[in-house]
Design a protein around this motif. Structure first.
Motif, mmCIF file in Angstrom:
data_model
loop_
_atom_site.group_PDB
_atom_site.id
_atom_site.type_symbol
_atom_site.label_atom_id
_atom_site.label_comp_id
_atom_site.label_asym_id
_atom_site.label_seq_id
_atom_site.Cartn_x
_atom_site.Cartn_y
_atom_site.Cartn_z
ATOM 1 N N PRO A 72 28.899 -14.230 -41.418
ATOM 2 C CA PRO A 72 29.989 -13.276 -41.656
ATOM 3 C C PRO A 72 31.222 -13.648 -40.837
ATOM 4 N N ASP A 75 35.270 -8.171 -42.027
ATOM 5 C CA ASP A 75 35.865 -7.512 -43.185
ATOM 6 C C ASP A 75 35.114 -7.845 -44.486
ATOM 7 N N GLY A 76 33.781 -8.000 -44.377
ATOM 8 C CA GLY A 76 32.964 -8.255 -45.563
ATOM 9 C C GLY A 76 33.041 -9.670 -46.103
ATOM 10 N N LEU A 77 33.725 -10.564 -45.398
ATOM 11 C CA LEU A 77 33.895 -11.946 -45.846
ATOM 12 C C LEU A 77 32.779 -12.820 -45.294
ATOM 13 N N LEU A 78 32.177 -13.636 -46.162
ATOM 14 C CA LEU A 78 31.119 -14.567 -45.763
ATOM 15 C C LEU A 78 31.589 -16.002 -45.941
ATOM 16 N N LEU A 104 33.990 -19.032 -49.751
ATOM 17 C CA LEU A 104 34.290 -17.752 -49.130
ATOM 18 C C LEU A 104 33.928 -16.685 -50.146
ATOM 19 N N ARG A 106 33.188 -12.457 -50.964
ATOM 20 C CA ARG A 106 33.317 -11.044 -50.597
ATOM 21 C C ARG A 106 32.889 -10.213 -51.802
ATOM 22 N N ASP A 107 32.113 -9.172 -51.537
ATOM 23 C CA ASP A 107 31.679 -8.245 -52.589
ATOM 24 C C ASP A 107 31.009 -8.960 -53.760
ATOM 25 N N LEU A 111 35.753 -16.096 -53.529
ATOM 26 C CA LEU A 111 37.212 -16.066 -53.409
ATOM 27 C C LEU A 111 37.791 -17.471 -53.353
#
Length: 141
Positions: A72, A75-78, A104, A106-107, A111
């Motif tokens: 991680p 802010d929820g970004l991996l 990258l 997210r959710d 991205l």
């Protein structure tokens, strides 16, 4: 979707030659840097461009993904790293190609995705033995 579900879904889409299925794993405004350094922007473009290669140079190819690691960034970004082996049965890209990817996520959507082909240092340095023996930290001079 989990990271594992994204990776297995992408692998299934590639092996089915499904550009739209491949693109579905990306955010609407995602960026994809291919192995040649070209930047594709947006889910639709990414899916369309992949369909072109599924129908031509990578027709019938089989992709295998392996998760190297995920962490991680806040802010929820991996940040996710995978490696891959691509088996191409025929045509100008016939053979096996190894790669490494940075994503990258997210959710449950990608991205950004950067794909890099793996090669050996001796070929990259045009068989300069002294350069081929250096570790990455020795590349200062």
């Amino acid at each position: 979707m989990t990271v594992e579900q994204i990776i297995s879904g992408m692998q299934r889409a590639w092996n089915a030659g499904d550009g739209a299925g491949w693109g579905a794993h990306f955010a609407e405004d995602a960026d994809f840097v291919d192995a040649l350094g070209r930047i594709q922007r947006g889910r639709e473009v990414i899916g369309t461009e992949h369909q072109k290669i599924f129908d031509t140079v990578y027709r019938g190819s089989v992709l295998e993904y392996r998760l190297i690691g995920s962490r991680p960034l806040g802010d929820g970004l991996l940040l996710v790293h995978t490696d891959s082996t691509l088996h191409v049965p025929a045509g100008p890209r016939k053979g096996t190609v190894d790669g490494v990817q940075t994503k990258l996520i997210r959710d449950g959507l990608i991205l950004a995705f950067h794909n890099t082909l793996r090669g050996d240092l001796a070929s990259f340095t045009k068989h300069d033995q002294a350069l081929a023996e250096r570790s990455p930290l020795d590349w200062k001079s």
